[in-house]
Design a protein around this motif. Structure first.
Motif, PDB file in Angstrom:
ATOM      1  N   ASN A  64       0.961  -1.308  -0.142  1.00  0.00           N
ATOM      2  CA  ASN A  64       0.140  -0.091  -0.014  1.00  0.00           C
ATOM      3  C   ASN A  64       0.790   1.007   0.101  1.00  0.00           C
ATOM      4  O   ASN A  64       0.571   2.328  -0.640  1.00  0.00           O
ATOM      5  N   ASP A  65       1.818   1.254   0.669  1.00  0.00           N
ATOM      6  CA  ASP A  65       2.902   2.506   0.763  1.00  0.00           C
ATOM      7  C   ASP A  65       3.342   2.780  -0.401  1.00  0.00           C
ATOM      8  O   ASP A  65       3.555   3.767  -0.930  1.00  0.00           O
ATOM      9  N   ARG A  66       3.938   1.542  -1.124  1.00  0.00           N
ATOM     10  CA  ARG A  66       4.657   1.592  -2.526  1.00  0.00           C
ATOM     11  C   ARG A  66       3.526   2.233  -3.478  1.00  0.00           C
ATOM     12  O   ARG A  66       3.917   3.023  -4.214  1.00  0.00           O
ATOM     13  N   PHE A  67       2.306   1.809  -3.504  1.00  0.00           N
ATOM     14  CA  PHE A  67       1.431   2.485  -4.118  1.00  0.00           C
ATOM     15  C   PHE A  67       0.969   3.738  -4.224  1.00  0.00           C
ATOM     16  O   PHE A  67       1.074   4.556  -5.085  1.00  0.00           O
ATOM     17  N   VAL A  68       0.832   4.166  -2.867  1.00  0.00           N
ATOM     18  CA  VAL A  68       0.804   5.761  -2.458  1.00  0.00           C
ATOM     19  C   VAL A  68       1.894   6.399  -2.908  1.00  0.00           C
ATOM     20  O   VAL A  68       1.743   7.532  -3.870  1.00  0.00           O
ATOM     21  N   TRP A  69       3.028   6.133  -2.762  1.00  0.00           N
ATOM     22  CA  TRP A  69       4.311   6.761  -3.222  1.00  0.00           C
ATOM     23  C   TRP A  69       4.394   6.907  -4.888  1.00  0.00           C
ATOM     24  O   TRP A  69       4.398   8.085  -5.310  1.00  0.00           O
ATOM     25  N   ASN A  70       3.938   5.889  -5.616  1.00  0.00           N
ATOM     26  CA  ASN A  70       4.222   5.633  -7.002  1.00  0.00           C
ATOM     27  C   ASN A  70       3.010   6.816  -7.471  1.00  0.00           C
ATOM     28  O   ASN A  70       3.089   7.416  -8.476  1.00  0.00           O
ATOM     29  N   HIS A  71       1.835   6.721  -6.979  1.00  0.00           N
ATOM     30  CA  HIS A  71       0.651   7.727  -7.507  1.00  0.00           C
ATOM     31  C   HIS A  71       1.267   9.020  -7.064  1.00  0.00           C
ATOM     32  O   HIS A  71       0.987   9.866  -8.275  1.00  0.00           O
ATOM     33  N   MET A  72       1.590   9.246  -6.085  1.00  0.00           N
ATOM     34  CA  MET A  72       1.940  10.880  -5.769  1.00  0.00           C
ATOM     35  C   MET A  72       3.373  11.284  -6.679  1.00  0.00           C
ATOM     36  O   MET A  72       2.932  12.443  -7.137  1.00  0.00           O
ATOM     37  N   LEU A  73       4.036  10.421  -6.821  1.00  0.00           N
ATOM     38  CA  LEU A  73       4.989  10.700  -7.793  1.00  0.00           C
ATOM     39  C   LEU A  73       4.639  10.774  -9.266  1.00  0.00           C
ATOM     40  O   LEU A  73       5.213  11.764 -10.000  1.00  0.00           O
ATOM     41  N   ALA A  74       3.643   9.837  -9.565  1.00  0.00           N
ATOM     42  CA  ALA A  74       3.294  10.211 -11.197  1.00  0.00           C
ATOM     43  C   ALA A  74       2.368  11.498 -11.020  1.00  0.00           C
ATOM     44  O   ALA A  74       2.454  12.205 -12.074  1.00  0.00           O
ATOM     45  N   MET A  75       1.637  11.784 -10.196  1.00  0.00           N
ATOM     46  CA  MET A  75       0.942  13.146 -10.089  1.00  0.00           C
ATOM     47  C   MET A  75       1.850  14.154 -10.141  1.00  0.00           C
ATOM     48  O   MET A  75       1.677  15.304 -10.766  1.00  0.00           O
ATOM     49  N   ALA A  76       3.053  14.408  -9.387  1.00  0.00           N
ATOM     50  CA  ALA A  76       3.913  15.447  -9.240  1.00  0.00           C
ATOM     51  C   ALA A  76       4.361  15.539 -10.509  1.00  0.00           C
ATOM     52  O   ALA A  76       4.791  16.718 -11.111  1.00  0.00           O
ATOM     53  N   ASN A  77       4.801  14.315 -11.422  1.00  0.00           N
ATOM     54  CA  ASN A  77       5.384  14.273 -12.865  1.00  0.00           C
ATOM     55  C   ASN A  77       4.628  14.945 -13.675  1.00  0.00           C
ATOM     56  O   ASN A  77       4.989  15.712 -14.553  1.00  0.00           O
ATOM     57  N   GLN A  78       3.175  14.619 -13.621  1.00  0.00           N
ATOM     58  CA  GLN A  78       2.234  15.119 -14.621  1.00  0.00           C
ATOM     59  C   GLN A  78       2.187  16.499 -14.437  1.00  0.00           C
ATOM     60  O   GLN A  78       1.917  17.321 -15.323  1.00  0.00           O
ATOM     61  N   ARG A  79       2.018  16.915 -13.227  1.00  0.00           N
ATOM     62  CA  ARG A  79       1.987  18.414 -12.892  1.00  0.00           C
ATOM     63  C   ARG A  79       2.972  19.046 -13.521  1.00  0.00           C
ATOM     64  O   ARG A  79       2.817  20.092 -14.056  1.00  0.00           O
ATOM     65  N   LYS A  93       5.237  18.203 -15.959  1.00  0.00           N
ATOM     66  CA  LYS A  93       5.100  17.881 -17.477  1.00  0.00           C
ATOM     67  C   LYS A  93       4.071  18.762 -18.030  1.00  0.00           C
ATOM     68  O   LYS A  93       4.413  19.743 -18.854  1.00  0.00           O
ATOM     69  N   ASN A  94       3.002  19.134 -17.502  1.00  0.00           N
ATOM     70  CA  ASN A  94       1.881  20.193 -17.851  1.00  0.00           C
ATOM     71  C   ASN A  94       2.350  21.647 -17.769  1.00  0.00           C
ATOM     72  O   ASN A  94       1.919  22.308 -18.558  1.00  0.00           O
ATOM     73  N   ASN A  95       2.822  22.018 -16.591  1.00  0.00           N
ATOM     74  CA  ASN A  95       3.469  23.206 -16.459  1.00  0.00           C
ATOM     75  C   ASN A  95       4.591  23.255 -15.460  1.00  0.00           C
ATOM     76  O   ASN A  95       4.602  23.294 -14.404  1.00  0.00           O
TER      77      ASN A  95
END
Length: 71
Positions: free
Chosen positions: A28-43, A45-47
């Motif tokens: 679960n911790d790994r999932f949350v970390w990867n999800h938050m990292l993907a959100m930060a990378n997408q943010r 990338k967009n701006n």
């Protein structure tokens, strides 16, 4: 003035249900970390000029994530 740092070394021997629970929590911790990292990378990338979302700001994103993924 000197500072003394002490530590305790110990070993745990969990039983099988506890081992299973630990693996679930680590997953679960790994999932949350990867999800938050993907959100930060997408943010970024967009701006690229947007400010970095810090640890405390990410805590506010956890509540909707908990509703989406109940584990």
């Amino acid at each position: 003035m000197t500072t003394v740092v002490k530590g305790i070394k110990l070993r745990l021997y969990p039983n099988q249900p506890q081992i299973n629970l630990l693996w679930q929590m680590f997953g679960n911790d790994r999932f949350v970390w990867n999800h938050m990292l993907a959100m930060a990378n997408q943010r970024y990338k967009n701006n690229p000029a947007s400010r970095f979302v810090g640890e405390y700001d990410m805590n506010y994103l956890l509540k909707p994530l908990k509703k989406e993924y109940p584990f």
